[in-house]
Design an enzyme around this catalytic site. Structure first.
Site, PDB file in Angstrom:
ATOM      1  N   LYS A 245       0.706  -1.093   0.125  1.00 28.80           N
ATOM      2  CA  LYS A 245      -0.072   0.027  -0.069  1.00 28.80           C
ATOM      3  C   LYS A 245       0.885   1.442  -0.113  1.00 28.80           C
ATOM      4  O   LYS A 245       1.869   1.298   0.772  1.00 28.80           O
ATOM      5  CB  LYS A 245      -0.821   0.067   1.132  1.00 28.80           C
ATOM      6  CG  LYS A 245      -1.704  -1.023   1.459  1.00 28.80           C
ATOM      7  CD  LYS A 245      -3.134  -0.907   0.485  1.00 28.80           C
ATOM      8  CE  LYS A 245      -4.005  -1.920   0.839  1.00 28.80           C
ATOM      9  NZ  LYS A 245      -5.443  -1.736  -0.148  1.00 28.80           N
TER      10      LYS A 245
ATOM     11  N   LYS B 167     -13.435  -7.153  -5.890  1.00 30.56           N
ATOM     12  CA  LYS B 167     -13.723  -7.881  -4.643  1.00 30.56           C
ATOM     13  C   LYS B 167     -15.240  -8.336  -4.802  1.00 30.56           C
ATOM     14  O   LYS B 167     -16.139  -7.747  -4.297  1.00 30.56           O
ATOM     15  CB  LYS B 167     -13.744  -6.660  -3.539  1.00 30.56           C
ATOM     16  CG  LYS B 167     -12.122  -6.295  -3.307  1.00 30.56           C
ATOM     17  CD  LYS B 167     -12.317  -4.978  -2.236  1.00 30.56           C
ATOM     18  CE  LYS B 167     -10.950  -4.600  -1.805  1.00 30.56           C
ATOM     19  NZ  LYS B 167      -9.824  -4.142  -2.722  1.00 30.56           N
TER      20      LYS B 167
HETATM   21 MG    MG Z   1      -7.038  -1.890  -3.759  1.00 27.55          MG
END
Ligand code: MG
Length: 325
Positions: free
Chosen positions: A138, A242
């Site tokens: 990230k 997702k």
């Molecule tokens: Mg992502």
């Protein structure tokens, strides 16, 4: 008419260490396990695992909505409004497991999520030794130059054959995204995920044309409505899906088949219930993607009954959802 009774139980599981992204710190994963039982005593399992930061319904809204439902039927599931994508997924997948026979376990190449910041340097090695080759890191959580230095250090340390995905969670400015991509173009970066906020699609289309590192959309394409919109606007790059928060699996299947998307399947930190449905039923029913799946998140939670395959045991370990949700 074939119908089933719905029961709900909720879970709360703390992350071993909070997940730090541009959205902030995430320290507790909450969700709902749902059990459908029909007149013949057949059982279907589902999971509602909302992520409000991605624009889904909240836990409270999901509980309130589920409590308002009468007996569950396929017709009712089809009518779940679009503002409840996690409920659409949970109820439809539960109905599917109620009405179909068991799925087969599949083996997938996994992408493993590293901690943000310098902790990534301490984490990749045991994963590499266990066979991991694709990692995700990230970015957009510390000052740009600090993170660019860390990226160079990380690539200095990673063995040949390692591949890195970077995820900015929509947190970069145009200038920062350009700086990142200039550096990324020199390394084996598989893609840069969601560099800019979801409302800057045309800018991300420009970035895609300017640099060789591919761009993936994630927050821009959380729900199937958003995904279809981006596809209509000409997005032909990578789509991170997702499934647990995207909405109806039936519609997801239709879109994937009609549009031939370049898909990266990604975890929403769900339990074994949604995970097993996604990996063993949903993904195998779709055109094969060559990309590693982003479900390498096991190390983010302590060992738990929530990750094992006996769903009755998961159920017994949970409390019924309280009257007020
Ligand atoms: Mg992502």
């Amino acid at each position: 008419m074939h119908s089933a009774r719905l029961e709900l139980r909720s879970y709360r599981r703390p992350f071993r260490q909070p997940l730090k992204t541009y959205h902030g710190l995430w320290s507790l994963r909450e969700g709902i396990v749902l059990k459908l039982t029909d007149d013949e005593g057949r059982v279907g399992w589902g999971e509602i695992a909302p992520i409000v930061e991605f624009g889904t319904e909240s836990m409270g809204q999901a509980i309130q909505f589920c409590r308002s439902l009468p007996q569950i039927t396929p017709e009712l599931i089809e009518q779940i409004p679009g503002e409840f994508p996690a409920c659409q997924f949970g109820l439809e997948s539960a109905w599917e497991t109620l009405t179909t026979n068991g799925a087969i376990a599949h083996d997938f190449t996994q992408c493993h999520l590293l901690p943000s910041g310098a902790n990534a340097m301490l984490t990749w090695q045991p994963l590499w030794q266990a066979g991991a080759r694709t990692f995700k890191w990230k970015i957009g959580v510390a000052p740009l130059n600090e993170e660019l230095n860390l990226l160079e250090n990380l690539f200095g340390a990673l063995p040949a054959g390692a591949q890195l995905r970077l995820d900015a969670n929509g947190g970069l400015s145009w200038e920062a995204a350009c700086e990142w991509l200039q550096v990324c173009d020199r390394y084996p970066v598989e893609f840069l995920e969601q560099p800019l906020p979801p409302d800057q699609l045309s800018e991300m289309l420009q970035l895609r044309d300017r640099y060789t590192t591919p761009i993936a959309l994630d927050e821009s394409v959380t729900t199937l409505d958003q995904l279809e919109f981006c596809h209509q606007q000409g997005w032909r790059g990578i789509f991170v899906i997702k499934a647990a928060i995207a909405g109806s699996p039936t519609r997801l299947r239709q879109i994937c088949q009609e549009c031939q998307l370049d898909v990266v399947w990604s975890s929403a930190f769900e339990t074994a219930i949604a995970r097993q449905y996604i990996l063993n039923t949903l993904i195998p029913s779709l055109p094969l993607s060559e990309r590693a799946i982003g479900f390498g998140v096991k190390s983010w939670f302590a060992n738990s009954v929530l990750d094992q395959p006996e769903f009755e045991e998961i159920w017994r370990s949970l409390e019924p959802v309280s009257a007020r949700g």
